[in-house]
Design a protein around this motif. Structure first.
Motif, PDB file in Angstrom:
ATOM      1  N   ARG A 161      50.756  48.617  42.160  1.00 39.62           N
ATOM      2  CA  ARG A 161      51.443  49.707  41.495  1.00 39.62           C
ATOM      3  C   ARG A 161      52.567  50.255  42.387  1.00 39.62           C
ATOM      4  NH1 ARG A 161      51.356  55.141  40.230  1.00 39.62           N
ATOM      5  NH2 ARG A 161      49.874  55.814  41.779  1.00 39.62           N
ATOM      6  N   LEU A 164      55.358  47.665  43.116  1.00 37.16           N
ATOM      7  CA  LEU A 164      56.274  47.448  41.993  1.00 37.16           C
ATOM      8  C   LEU A 164      57.250  48.609  41.843  1.00 37.16           C
ATOM      9  CD1 LEU A 164      56.002  44.850  40.458  1.00 37.16           C
ATOM     10  CD2 LEU A 164      55.073  46.113  38.530  1.00 37.16           C
ATOM     11  N   LYS A 168      61.254  48.548  42.221  1.00 30.83           N
ATOM     12  CA  LYS A 168      62.156  49.130  41.234  1.00 30.83           C
ATOM     13  C   LYS A 168      63.212  50.010  41.932  1.00 30.83           C
ATOM     14  CE  LYS A 168      61.355  52.706  38.440  1.00 30.83           C
ATOM     15  NZ  LYS A 168      60.466  53.541  37.615  1.00 30.83           N
TER      16      LYS A 168
ATOM     17  N   GLU B  11      49.332  56.854  36.412  1.00 28.74           N
ATOM     18  CA  GLU B  11      48.624  56.634  37.671  1.00 28.74           C
ATOM     19  C   GLU B  11      47.610  55.492  37.570  1.00 28.74           C
ATOM     20  OE1 GLU B  11      47.080  60.464  38.547  1.00 28.74           O
ATOM     21  OE2 GLU B  11      49.004  61.213  39.287  1.00 28.74           O
ATOM     22  N   LEU B  15      50.752  50.136  33.556  1.00 27.87           N
ATOM     23  CA  LEU B  15      52.155  49.780  33.337  1.00 27.87           C
ATOM     24  C   LEU B  15      52.533  48.583  34.206  1.00 27.87           C
ATOM     25  CD1 LEU B  15      54.197  51.197  31.564  1.00 27.87           C
ATOM     26  CD2 LEU B  15      55.013  52.434  33.553  1.00 27.87           C
ATOM     27  N   GLU B  16      52.114  48.639  35.467  1.00 26.64           N
ATOM     28  CA  GLU B  16      52.451  47.575  36.412  1.00 26.64           C
ATOM     29  C   GLU B  16      51.696  46.282  36.054  1.00 26.64           C
ATOM     30  OE1 GLU B  16      51.655  50.668  37.202  1.00 26.64           O
ATOM     31  OE2 GLU B  16      53.568  51.388  37.990  1.00 26.64           O
ATOM     32  N   GLN B  17      50.435  46.454  35.651  1.00 27.69           N
ATOM     33  CA  GLN B  17      49.658  45.276  35.251  1.00 27.69           C
ATOM     34  C   GLN B  17      50.289  44.616  34.023  1.00 27.69           C
ATOM     35  OE1 GLN B  17      45.480  46.202  34.767  1.00 27.69           O
ATOM     36  NE2 GLN B  17      45.504  47.396  36.648  1.00 27.69           N
ATOM     37  N   GLN B  44      60.781  52.748  31.574  1.00 31.05           N
ATOM     38  CA  GLN B  44      60.122  52.323  32.821  1.00 31.05           C
ATOM     39  C   GLN B  44      59.703  50.862  32.752  1.00 31.05           C
ATOM     40  OE1 GLN B  44      57.815  53.825  35.653  1.00 31.05           O
ATOM     41  NE2 GLN B  44      57.599  55.926  34.898  1.00 31.05           N
TER      42      GLN B  44
END
Lengths: 202, 261
Positions: A161, A164, A168, B11, B15-17, B44
């Motif tokens: 997380r 990334l 960005k 948190e 989103l990243e996954q 995002q």
């Protein structure tokens, strides 16, 4: 350079110009990723061929809403490369610890020019980069990363997380600085032009 | 899953996954729902994807020059294979289809003709049975008629004419009576139509006793068999309740005649 829309339209109407444009624009990035996964030029070239044929065959399933053409095609490349690796018995063969063997190989035998840790990525800590690389380029699951790097799953998740998000910001910042550079360039140029015009009219 | 708020969502790392394509389909659905409801999250997603793209592009290694030509000829080869393949497939498919249709048609025709033959056979069989039945009936009738004829022509057969009594003055019945073969027949020449619920019955008088010789149809002018009674002195016809009686209703005597001479 053709824009993505044109390439998609060509591909969807089975126009070979689509493949050509796709190749011209993305092949260096694809080849870099393929090399990172399969390690050798010969196999990487096979992966490239298979990938482009797969793209040609499957382009009707591509949905622009789900992501860019690049993301979609890179995903095909990545899966093709991982399949090659698995069929060659590098991973999950059970005889040798495949993950360890693979990553060690990755660290040691990749030619420096293949690693491509250049430019902006240098600004990203190794601990974030290794996690992102395993997942993004080599198709590891989070659990496989946990086993591979011997770190808790929670740490894998948080590194992914944060890494990334950092990535960005790194690229955003580079875009902004690039923008400022262009702006300044334009500004000075316009000044020169204006100066020229002014000098001429006087 | 309960609806999580935006902060928890951001948190959670989903989103990243999602962007790294390691989210499960359920997780993907959650991210897509958030993205469709929150433009900043959609932005995002796009930014993260772009960052990864740029990251991947930074790994660029120029492929060998020959690779492009190989890939383009691979695509050409694939196109030829798929078109010629599909044509070949269609051709053989067509032949196969034609053969199947032909066989199907032949089977259908065979089935139909077999069914027709079966039907015809059944019809013929029924007709044959009917004919055979008719034939046997006719033979029986012919035999009966021959027997009647033989009896009528026999020299021993005597004709007894019974004539009407005051109850039925017009009545005329002829009886054929053969002592030798012990057979009796009767032919109605004229008898009133019996009242409803009544039937004609014929009796033989043997030494003063009336013996039943059978009931008969008074409206039928054909020859009708009756019982032969030995030593009958006279024959008498009465009207009796339908089904006949054991003893004659003498009051309703219609016709009679002497056997005697």
């Amino acid at each position: 350079m053709h824009d993505e829309k044109t390439i998609i339209n060509w591909l969807k109407s089975s126009d070979k110009r689509g493949i050509e444009a796709l190749y011209d624009q993305y092949s260096p990035a694809f080849y870099g990723v393929a090399l990172r996964i399969v390690q050798t030029d010969a196999v990487a070239q096979d992966v490239m061929q298979e990938t482009f044929v797969k793209i040609w065959k499957a382009v009707h399933t591509y949905d622009p809403i789900k992501g860019s053409l690049f993301t979609w095609t890179l995903n095909i490349l990545r899966n093709t490369a991982i399949d090659k690796l698995r069929s060659a018995g590098f991973r999950k063969a059970g005889v040798i610890d495949p993950l360890e063997n693979f990553v060690d190989k990755g660290k040691e035998s990749i030619k420096p020019e293949h690693i491509g840790v250049r430019g902006h990525v240098e600004n990203l800590d190794e601990k974030f980069r290794s996690v992102i690389d395993l997942v993004y380029f080599q198709g590891y699951t989070q659990r496989e990363v946990q086993k591979e790097l011997q770190i808790p799953l929670g740490t894998v998740k948080s590194r992914l997380r944060i890494g990334l998000q950092k990535l960005k910001y790194i690229f955003e910042a580079s875009c902004i600085s690039l923008g400022i550079m262009f702006f300044m360039l334009g500004y000075t140029q316009s000044k020169v032009v204006w100066g020229f015009i002014v000098s001429q009219t006087l | 899953m309960d609806k999580m708020d935006k902060k928890t969502f951001l948190e959670s790392g989903l989103l990243e996954q999602y962007v790294l394509r390691i989210a499960t389909p359920e997780e993907e659905a959650i991210v897509e729902e958030f993205a469709s409801n929150h433009p900043d999250i959609a932005a995002q997603v796009k930014e993260l994807q772009t960052a990864l793209e740029l990251y991947a592009k930074e790994q660029s290694v120029p492929p060998p020059n020959s690779l492009k030509g190989q890939i383009m000829s691979e695509i050409t080869k694939f196109n030829q294979k798929s078109t010629s393949g599909s044509r070949g497939f269609n051709f053989s498919h067509g032949i196969l289809l034609a053969i199947c249709l032909g066989l199907g048609l032949a089977a259908f025709v065979a089935f139909r003709s077999q069914k027709m033959l079966k039907n015809e056979n059944a019809n013929l069989h029924a007709a044959y049975n009917l004919l055979e039945e008719n034939c046997l009936e006719q033979q029986d009738q012919a035999k009966a008629i021959a027997a009647q004829l033989e009896m009528l022509r026999a020299p021993e057969t005597r004709h007894i004419d019974l004539s009407g009594t005051p109850n039925a003055p017009e009545a005329q019945v002829r009886v054929y009576w053969n002592q030798a073969s012990e057979k009796g027949m009767l032919q109605v020449q004229n008898l009133p139509i019996p009242p409803k619920g009544k039937t004609y019955q014929i009796w033989a008088d043997v030494e003063g006793e009336m013996i039943d010789a059978g009931i008969f149809d008074g409206t039928n002018s054909e020859l009708q068999p009756i019982a032969f009674i030995s030593n009958a002195e006279s024959l008498n016809i009465t009207l009796e309740p339908e089904g006949g009686s054991k003893h004659p209703t003498v009051a309703l005597l219609q016709a009679n005649g002497l056997v005697g001479s």
